[in-house]
Design a protein around this motif. Structure first.
Motif, PDB file in Angstrom:
ATOM      1  N   SER A  19      -1.317   1.005  -9.687  1.00  0.00           N
ATOM      2  CA  SER A  19      -1.042   0.428  -8.483  1.00  0.00           C
ATOM      3  C   SER A  19      -0.364   2.163  -8.024  1.00  0.00           C
ATOM      4  N   MET A  20      -0.297   1.878  -6.977  1.00  0.00           N
ATOM      5  CA  MET A  20       0.071   4.024  -6.519  1.00  0.00           C
ATOM      6  C   MET A  20       1.702   3.010  -6.546  1.00  0.00           C
ATOM      7  N   ALA A  21       2.728   4.043  -7.740  1.00  0.00           N
ATOM      8  CA  ALA A  21       3.608   4.751  -7.090  1.00  0.00           C
ATOM      9  C   ALA A  21       4.925   5.070  -6.644  1.00  0.00           C
ATOM     10  N   VAL A  22       6.013   5.641  -6.673  1.00  0.00           N
ATOM     11  CA  VAL A  22       6.308   6.700  -5.252  1.00  0.00           C
ATOM     12  C   VAL A  22       7.468   7.265  -6.372  1.00  0.00           C
ATOM     13  N   CYS A  23       7.136   8.575  -6.732  1.00  0.00           N
ATOM     14  CA  CYS A  23       8.867   9.401  -7.605  1.00  0.00           C
ATOM     15  C   CYS A  23       9.413   9.551  -6.105  1.00  0.00           C
ATOM     16  N   GLU A  24      10.438  10.125  -6.114  1.00  0.00           N
ATOM     17  CA  GLU A  24      10.944  10.861  -5.128  1.00  0.00           C
ATOM     18  C   GLU A  24      11.212  12.281  -5.133  1.00  0.00           C
TER      19      GLU A  24
END
Length: 265
Positions: A19-24
């Motif tokens: 799945s897509m995740a977000v890194c700050e």
């Protein structure tokens, strides 16, 4: 007798999904998600993971170099010689330019030279830049790789060993020799500096260093003001023979001394 059933956590995990995740710091990335019982595990940002691994590797290398310097009783490269690099070497003659290029190439191909245990011998007139290039190779290896390198003079080593005989040193002869065998690259200067024939004490300690490194297939750079034909007598035939294996590189420095010519009246 009661039998016990061992259940591995892997058997409790659900199939991995992506799945897509977000890194700050780096934005979106494709993450692997695994569900184990009531816990969800998501793979970290690959950029952050690579940076963390690189940082840990750098910290490990620095710890190894500090530990080795402590065992040697001084910095890996003496403070006086820190400015001696390939960039500060002045090649004002074809011979000097060739020597500089050959030493640079040795560092560029250091992995292959290390695998072969290939040593280098810098010989010739005093004041021709042998020490400068030897130290330059050591500093370049440490700057460009994760390996260790150290510079020592043979006279300094022998003096440190003699100091252990009367208890005036906190080190032992064994610890000194062991520390000199450990660096990935050792630059050994002033071999054959004495005008007198080497004593059995000098020859045996030098052989311990050269042979210890030979057995580990670790390269050594030997620097001497002697002619290459005079070197076996000055360091012992057994030590000279160890240096030859692996395809030793011999660089003669035959031009006149430039020492002191930088200072104009």
């Amino acid at each position: 007798m009661r039998s016990e059933k061992v259940v591995h956590l892997s058997s409790m995990a659900s199939p991995q999904v992506t799945s897509m995740a977000v890194c700050e710091d780096h934005g979106e990335y494709s993450a692997t998600v695994t569900q184990v019982l009531s816990h969800t595990f998501r793979s970290p940002c690959p950029h952050c993971k690579a940076a963390r691994i690189a940082k840990e590797k750098t910290e490990l290398v620095e710890r190894q170099r500090h530990e080795l310097a402590w065992k040697l009783g001084d910095a890996l490269v003496p403070k006086r010689f820190k400015e001696k690099t390939f960039e500060t070497y002045q090649a004002s003659s074809p011979g000097q330019a060739k020597a500089l290029a050959r030493c640079r190439l040795y560092v560029e191909q250091f992995q292959q030279n290390l695998e072969a245990g290939r040593c280098v011998i810098l010989v010739g007139h005093p004041g021709t830049g042998k020490t400068h290039l030897g130290i330059s190779m050591a500093q370049a290896v440490m700057a460009l790789t994760e390996y260790t390198a150290a510079y020592r003079t043979l006279g300094g080593i022998l003096q440190a060993i003699r100091a252990t005989f009367d208890g005036s040193s906190s080190q032992t002869e064994g610890s000194i020799l062991d520390a000199l065998v450990r660096p990935t690259l050792l630059v050994l200067d002033e071999v054959g500096a004495s005008k007198e024939a080497p004593s059995d004490f000098e020859l045996s300690r030098l052989f311990s260093i050269i042979n210890g490194r030979y057995e580990r297939m670790l390269p050594t750079i030997v620097i001497s003001n002697l002619d290459v034909r005079e070197l076996p007598a000055a360091m012992g035939e057994r030590s000279a023979d160890r240096l030859r294996e692996g395809g030793v590189i011999v660089l003669p420095f035959t031009w006149e001394s430039h020492r002191g010519k930088e200072i104009q009246p």
